[in-house]
Design a protein around this motif. Structure first.
Motif, PDB file in Angstrom:
ATOM      1  N   ASN A  52       0.843  -1.198   0.000  1.00 39.87           N
ATOM      2  CA  ASN A  52       0.000   0.000   0.000  1.00 39.87           C
ATOM      3  C   ASN A  52       0.876   1.245   0.000  1.00 39.87           C
ATOM      4  O   ASN A  52       1.467   1.589   1.017  1.00 39.87           O
ATOM      5  CB  ASN A  52      -0.924  -0.021   1.221  1.00 39.87           C
ATOM      6  CG  ASN A  52      -1.974   1.063   1.180  1.00 39.87           C
ATOM      7  OD1 ASN A  52      -1.888   1.999   0.386  1.00 39.87           O
ATOM      8  ND2 ASN A  52      -2.963   0.940   2.046  1.00 39.87           N
ATOM      9  N   PRO A  53       0.969   1.971  -1.147  1.00 37.28           N
ATOM     10  CA  PRO A  53       1.856   3.134  -1.229  1.00 37.28           C
ATOM     11  C   PRO A  53       1.413   4.304  -0.353  1.00 37.28           C
ATOM     12  O   PRO A  53       2.181   5.226  -0.120  1.00 37.28           O
ATOM     13  CB  PRO A  53       1.818   3.514  -2.714  1.00 37.28           C
ATOM     14  CG  PRO A  53       0.551   2.938  -3.239  1.00 37.28           C
ATOM     15  CD  PRO A  53       0.256   1.735  -2.403  1.00 37.28           C
ATOM     16  N   ASN A  54       0.189   4.275   0.168  1.00 32.77           N
ATOM     17  CA  ASN A  54      -0.309   5.380   0.999  1.00 32.77           C
ATOM     18  C   ASN A  54       0.017   5.204   2.477  1.00 32.77           C
ATOM     19  O   ASN A  54      -0.210   6.118   3.265  1.00 32.77           O
ATOM     20  CB  ASN A  54      -1.827   5.521   0.815  1.00 32.77           C
ATOM     21  CG  ASN A  54      -2.183   5.830  -0.625  1.00 32.77           C
ATOM     22  OD1 ASN A  54      -1.476   6.556  -1.307  1.00 32.77           O
ATOM     23  ND2 ASN A  54      -3.268   5.247  -1.103  1.00 32.77           N
ATOM     24  N   GLU A  55       0.546   4.040   2.875  1.00 36.28           N
ATOM     25  CA  GLU A  55       0.863   3.807   4.287  1.00 36.28           C
ATOM     26  C   GLU A  55       2.130   4.543   4.695  1.00 36.28           C
ATOM     27  O   GLU A  55       3.076   4.641   3.918  1.00 36.28           O
ATOM     28  CB  GLU A  55       1.031   2.311   4.553  1.00 36.28           C
ATOM     29  CG  GLU A  55      -0.249   1.527   4.471  1.00 36.28           C
ATOM     30  CD  GLU A  55      -0.044   0.041   4.774  1.00 36.28           C
ATOM     31  OE1 GLU A  55       1.047  -0.482   4.510  1.00 36.28           O
ATOM     32  OE2 GLU A  55      -0.993  -0.575   5.271  1.00 36.28           O
ATOM     33  N   LYS A  56       2.140   5.031   5.932  1.00 36.79           N
ATOM     34  CA  LYS A  56       3.327   5.707   6.471  1.00 36.79           C
ATOM     35  C   LYS A  56       4.204   4.735   7.247  1.00 36.79           C
ATOM     36  O   LYS A  56       5.385   4.961   7.440  1.00 36.79           O
ATOM     37  CB  LYS A  56       2.899   6.867   7.368  1.00 36.79           C
ATOM     38  CG  LYS A  56       2.244   7.993   6.589  1.00 36.79           C
ATOM     39  CD  LYS A  56       1.923   9.145   7.507  1.00 36.79           C
ATOM     40  CE  LYS A  56       1.552  10.350   6.764  1.00 36.79           C
ATOM     41  NZ  LYS A  56       0.414  10.786   6.355  1.00 36.79           N
ATOM     42  N   LEU A  64       7.851   4.033   6.545  1.00 39.44           N
ATOM     43  CA  LEU A  64       7.922   3.981   5.078  1.00 39.44           C
ATOM     44  C   LEU A  64       8.047   5.394   4.507  1.00 39.44           C
ATOM     45  O   LEU A  64       7.365   6.314   4.963  1.00 39.44           O
ATOM     46  CB  LEU A  64       6.662   3.318   4.510  1.00 39.44           C
ATOM     47  CG  LEU A  64       6.409   1.868   4.929  1.00 39.44           C
ATOM     48  CD1 LEU A  64       5.083   1.384   4.367  1.00 39.44           C
ATOM     49  CD2 LEU A  64       7.536   0.971   4.463  1.00 39.44           C
ATOM     50  N   PRO A  65       8.901   5.563   3.498  1.00 34.17           N
ATOM     51  CA  PRO A  65       8.994   6.873   2.855  1.00 34.17           C
ATOM     52  C   PRO A  65       7.789   7.087   1.931  1.00 34.17           C
ATOM     53  O   PRO A  65       7.102   6.141   1.552  1.00 34.17           O
ATOM     54  CB  PRO A  65      10.286   6.762   2.033  1.00 34.17           C
ATOM     55  CG  PRO A  65      10.401   5.312   1.720  1.00 34.17           C
ATOM     56  CD  PRO A  65       9.822   4.597   2.909  1.00 34.17           C
ATOM     57  N   LYS A  66       7.527   8.326   1.585  1.00 33.04           N
ATOM     58  CA  LYS A  66       6.450   8.636   0.645  1.00 33.04           C
ATOM     59  C   LYS A  66       6.845   8.094  -0.723  1.00 33.04           C
ATOM     60  O   LYS A  66       7.953   8.323  -1.193  1.00 33.04           O
ATOM     61  CB  LYS A  66       6.242  10.156   0.582  1.00 33.04           C
ATOM     62  CG  LYS A  66       5.133  10.604  -0.296  1.00 33.04           C
ATOM     63  CD  LYS A  66       3.963  11.043   0.554  1.00 33.04           C
ATOM     64  CE  LYS A  66       2.886  11.625  -0.338  1.00 33.04           C
ATOM     65  NZ  LYS A  66       1.735  10.778  -0.393  1.00 33.04           N
ATOM     66  N   LEU A  67       5.935   7.361  -1.331  1.00 30.30           N
ATOM     67  CA  LEU A  67       6.198   6.768  -2.641  1.00 30.30           C
ATOM     68  C   LEU A  67       5.439   7.518  -3.722  1.00 30.30           C
ATOM     69  O   LEU A  67       4.332   8.006  -3.493  1.00 30.30           O
ATOM     70  CB  LEU A  67       5.786   5.294  -2.654  1.00 30.30           C
ATOM     71  CG  LEU A  67       6.518   4.361  -1.702  1.00 30.30           C
ATOM     72  CD1 LEU A  67       5.928   2.964  -1.788  1.00 30.30           C
ATOM     73  CD2 LEU A  67       8.002   4.325  -2.014  1.00 30.30           C
ATOM     74  N   THR A  84       7.452   1.079  -6.297  1.00 33.19           N
ATOM     75  CA  THR A  84       7.377  -0.018  -5.339  1.00 33.19           C
ATOM     76  C   THR A  84       8.498   0.111  -4.313  1.00 33.19           C
ATOM     77  O   THR A  84       9.512   0.755  -4.558  1.00 33.19           O
ATOM     78  CB  THR A  84       7.494  -1.396  -6.032  1.00 33.19           C
ATOM     79  OG1 THR A  84       8.747  -1.475  -6.701  1.00 33.19           O
ATOM     80  CG2 THR A  84       6.359  -1.606  -7.012  1.00 33.19           C
ATOM     81  N   LEU A  85       8.286  -0.516  -3.182  1.00 37.36           N
ATOM     82  CA  LEU A  85       9.270  -0.489  -2.111  1.00 37.36           C
ATOM     83  C   LEU A  85       9.457  -1.907  -1.610  1.00 37.36           C
ATOM     84  O   LEU A  85       8.496  -2.593  -1.272  1.00 37.36           O
ATOM     85  CB  LEU A  85       8.794   0.411  -0.960  1.00 37.36           C
ATOM     86  CG  LEU A  85       9.692   0.448   0.266  1.00 37.36           C
ATOM     87  CD1 LEU A  85      11.053   1.038  -0.079  1.00 37.36           C
ATOM     88  CD2 LEU A  85       9.038   1.242   1.366  1.00 37.36           C
ATOM     89  N   GLU A  86      10.710  -2.352  -1.580  1.00 34.41           N
ATOM     90  CA  GLU A  86      11.010  -3.693  -1.100  1.00 34.41           C
ATOM     91  C   GLU A  86      11.579  -3.633   0.312  1.00 34.41           C
ATOM     92  O   GLU A  86      12.425  -2.791   0.622  1.00 34.41           O
ATOM     93  CB  GLU A  86      11.992  -4.390  -2.038  1.00 34.41           C
ATOM     94  CG  GLU A  86      11.386  -4.701  -3.391  1.00 34.41           C
ATOM     95  CD  GLU A  86      12.328  -5.471  -4.293  1.00 34.41           C
ATOM     96  OE1 GLU A  86      13.561  -5.278  -4.187  1.00 34.41           O
ATOM     97  OE2 GLU A  86      11.825  -6.265  -5.100  1.00 34.41           O
ATOM     98  N   GLY A  97      18.064   1.753   2.836  1.00 34.92           N
ATOM     99  CA  GLY A  97      19.063   1.054   3.639  1.00 34.92           C
ATOM    100  C   GLY A  97      18.784   1.122   5.131  1.00 34.92           C
ATOM    101  O   GLY A  97      19.531   0.565   5.938  1.00 34.92           O
ATOM    102  N   ARG A  98      17.718   1.786   5.529  1.00 38.18           N
ATOM    103  CA  ARG A  98      17.389   1.934   6.950  1.00 38.18           C
ATOM    104  C   ARG A  98      16.956   0.581   7.522  1.00 38.18           C
ATOM    105  O   ARG A  98      16.188  -0.143   6.900  1.00 38.18           O
ATOM    106  CB  ARG A  98      16.286   2.966   7.115  1.00 38.18           C
ATOM    107  CG  ARG A  98      16.064   3.353   8.549  1.00 38.18           C
ATOM    108  CD  ARG A  98      15.206   4.582   8.680  1.00 38.18           C
ATOM    109  NE  ARG A  98      14.958   4.844  10.084  1.00 38.18           N
ATOM    110  CZ  ARG A  98      13.958   5.554  10.527  1.00 38.18           C
ATOM    111  NH1 ARG A  98      13.116   6.117   9.689  1.00 38.18           N
ATOM    112  NH2 ARG A  98      13.788   5.740  11.816  1.00 38.18           N
ATOM    113  N   VAL A  99      17.465   0.271   8.733  1.00 38.22           N
ATOM    114  CA  VAL A  99      17.214  -1.014   9.371  1.00 38.22           C
ATOM    115  C   VAL A  99      16.426  -0.803  10.660  1.00 38.22           C
ATOM    116  O   VAL A  99      16.720   0.102  11.451  1.00 38.22           O
ATOM    117  CB  VAL A  99      18.545  -1.739   9.686  1.00 38.22           C
ATOM    118  CG1 VAL A  99      18.303  -3.017  10.453  1.00 38.22           C
ATOM    119  CG2 VAL A  99      19.310  -2.026   8.404  1.00 38.22           C
TER     120      VAL A  99
END
Length: 190
Positions: A113-117, A149-152, A157-159, A181-183
């Motif tokens: 979901n690209p709208n999730e923060k 999550l960053p704004k998309l 897509t974000l893996e 790269g954030r963990v």
């Protein structure tokens, strides 16, 4: 028998009645101290335990594309224009597997979901070697990890790489944003 209650004659008699039969029940001297001594030895010599036989199956919740031949209609959900199956147990390690200290198991997933923060990554255990869904009666939520999550942009897509690291008495759950790269990490006790 070891531990404090093993010195109680009532408990000894109950164990003999339940399991005795053709089995020999052994109660060593100072059986009440056996657990304590083991914990002290482990604290001083952590490398004495190098492998652990897993008592449970470990996994996370996943949302694969819905397949009418495999998934029930009750698990069908529409996300981003695609039919998906909710609550699927994605297995990282199975009951009775031998996990060496530091053993890792990883898998890459897409944030759907690209709208999730934030993304909630939950880890589950099961007494079943092959659970199908995290809602099965044999499954239990062990813990979770919240990933920012960053704004998309539209269509981007974000893996996220989710990793379990098996250690002496702890389980490390790590989620890495492969774009930044954030963990994010959390530790859970066995």
């Amino acid at each position: 028998m070891v531990g404090g209650f093993s010195e109680c004659e009532l408990v000894q008699m109950a164990v003999r009645n339940k399991f005795g039969g053709d089995r020999k029940i052994i109660i060593p001297d100072e059986s009440g101290l056996a657990v304590l001594k083991g914990a002290v030895l482990f604290g001083h010599q952590k490398k004495k335990i190098t492998k652990r036989i897993l008592k449970k199956t470990y996994g996370i919740q996943s949302w694969p594309e819905w397949d009418p031949d495999i998934h029930p209609e009750t698990k069908k959900i529409r996300m981003g224009g695609t039919d998906r199956c909710k609550d699927v147990f994605f297995k990282f390690a199975s009951i009775n597997d031998k996990a060496e200290d530091g053993h890792t198991s990883s898998q890459i997933f897409q944030a759907l979901n690209p709208n999730e923060k934030t993304l909630e990554c939950a880890i589950y255990t099961s007494t079943d070697p092959n659970p199908r869904y995290v809602t099965d009666p044999t499954c239990q939520r062990l813990g979770n990890l919240i990933v920012d999550l960053p704004k998309l942009k539209e269509g981007e897509t974000l893996e996220i790489e989710e990793t379990l690291v098996f250690g002496g008495t702890e389980l490390l759950f790590r989620a890495k944003n492969l774009k930044t790269g954030r963990v994010f990490e959390t530790q859970l006790d066995f």
